[in-house]
Design an enzyme around this catalytic site. Structure first.
Site: not given
Length: 294
Positions: A11, A89-90, A114, A189, A238
Site C-alpha cells: 500500500q 506488507s500487502l 484483510r 503493523h 504480519q
C-alpha cells in the site's frame, strides 16, 4: 546464472490509472472475471477511477494484489522465474502467490478480508520518519508506550505506528529531517491491530498453504523459508508485526542474489533497496511495456 529476487510493493505504491496497458491482455482478463465475482466490484474500473478510489484501503489492497498477480503470470509466460521472493506488507501475499503457496483466488479472498478489517480500523495512526539517529529513535520507542516501529525500510527511512499521542511524542523528541503523517485508517503493523488480526486468523485458517516453490523472505522473519506451515505462521503475525524490510534487503546479497525485480506499480521498493544494497542490479516491471525489455 544470475540469482534473481522478485519483490512486490504494498500500500502506497498505487496510482490512478495504474495497469492501463494491461487491461486488454488475455492474462489480465482471465484474472478480472474471478476477481470481480469475489470482490463484488470491478478491479479494472477502480484502477482507472479518477476520484482516486484506488487509494482507499478497501480497494487498494485487492487492486494491488490483482495487478501484481497478472504481472507474475506474464513474467512466467515469458519463461521468467525468481530464485527468491519477498513482498512489503500487502506485497507478501503477491510473493506467496508467485511462489505457488496458494491459489490466486484464495489469496484474493484473504486480501479482501484483510482490507475490510484494516479499512475499518479507526484506532491509531502512522508516520514516516526520514533522516534520523537510529539509536535515539530506538531509545525513544522503548521509553514511549503505545508506539512501535512498523516498517523498518532502510537506515534512513522508517514508519512508526501507534496512538496519536504516542506518535506526537516521538516526533517531538526525535531529531529528523522530515516526518510525514500517513493517510491511513489505523495503526497498521502494531499491537493496536490485534483485534483485527484475531478476526483475520479465522480466514487464514481456512486456506491451504503449499510448500513454496522458491524461498520466501517474510516480513516478520527475513530468513528464507519454503515450509508451508512456517509461512502461514509468519503471515499470521504480519498484521501486528514489524515489516523488517531493511533486514530483507541485507539478506539478499548474503543469499547470493545479484538482481532484484520489483513487480508492481511504481519504484518504491527499488528506491528503498538501493540505499541499503547499492551493488544490486535493480529493475522494475510495472506494466506490459516493461516486459518487452526483458
Amino acid at each position: 546464472m544470475t540469482k534473481t529476487a522478485w519483490v512486490f510493493p504494498g500500500q502506497g505504491s498505487q496510482t490512478v490509472g495504474m495497469g492501463a496497458d494491461l487491461l486488454d491482455l488475455p492474462e489480465a482478463k482471465a484474472k478480472f472475471e474471478p476477481s470481480d465475482k469475489i470482490l463484488g466490484w470491478s478491479v479494472a474500473k477502480i484502477w482507472q477511477s479518477e476520484d482516486d478510489k484506488v487509494s482507499r484501503t478497501l480497494y487498494t489492497q485487492p487492486c494491488l494484489y490483482v495487478m501484481e498477480a497478472i504481472l507474475v503470470d506474464l513474467l512466467k509466460a515469458r519463461g521468467q522465474q525468481p530464485d527468491f521472493v519477498a513482498g512489503h506488507s500487502l506485497g507478501e501475499y503477491s510473493a506467496l502467490y508467485a511462489a505457488g503457496v496458494f491459489s490466486f483466488e484464495d489469496g484474493l479472498r484473504l486480501i479482501k478480508r484483510r482490507a475490510e478489517l484494516m479499512d475499518s480500523a479507526s484506532d491509531g495512526m502512522m508516520a514516516a520518519l526520514l533522516g534520523f539517529d537510529r539509536n535515539q529513535l530506538e531509545q525513544q520507542l522503548q521509553q514511549t508506550p503505545n508506539v512501535v516501529l512498523a516498517n523498518d525500510n532502510n537506515a534512513g527511512q522508517v514508519v512508526i505506528s501507534g496512538t496519536p499521542d504516542a506518535i506526537e511524542a516521538i516526533i517531538h523528541n526525535v531529531k529528523f529531517k522530515k516526518a510525514v503523517k500517513l493517510n491511513v485508517s489505523g495503526a497498521f503493523h502494531s499491537p493496536l491491530m490485534t483485534e483485527a488480526a484475531v478476526e483475520f486468523q479465522k480466514d487464514l485458517d481456512t486456506v491451504h498453504f503449499s510448500p513454496a516453490q522458491v524461498p520466501v523472505l517474510s516480513n516478520v522473519d527475513p530468513a528464507p523459508a519454503t515450509d508451508a506451515n512456517l509461512l502461514k505462521e509468519r503471515l499470521s503475525r504480519q498484521m501486528t508485526g514489524t515489516v523488517r524490510w531493511r533486514e530483507i534487503s541485507l539478506r539478499m546479497p548474503e543469499e547470493g542474489i545479484e538482481r532484484v525485480v520489483e513487480v508492481g506499480p511504481g519504484k518504491v521498493l527499488t528506491g528503498i533497496i538501493k540505499r541499503t544494497c547499492p551493488n544490486l542490479v535493480l529493475e522494475n516491471i510495472s506494466g506490459a511495456a516493461d516486459l518487452t525489455n526483458l
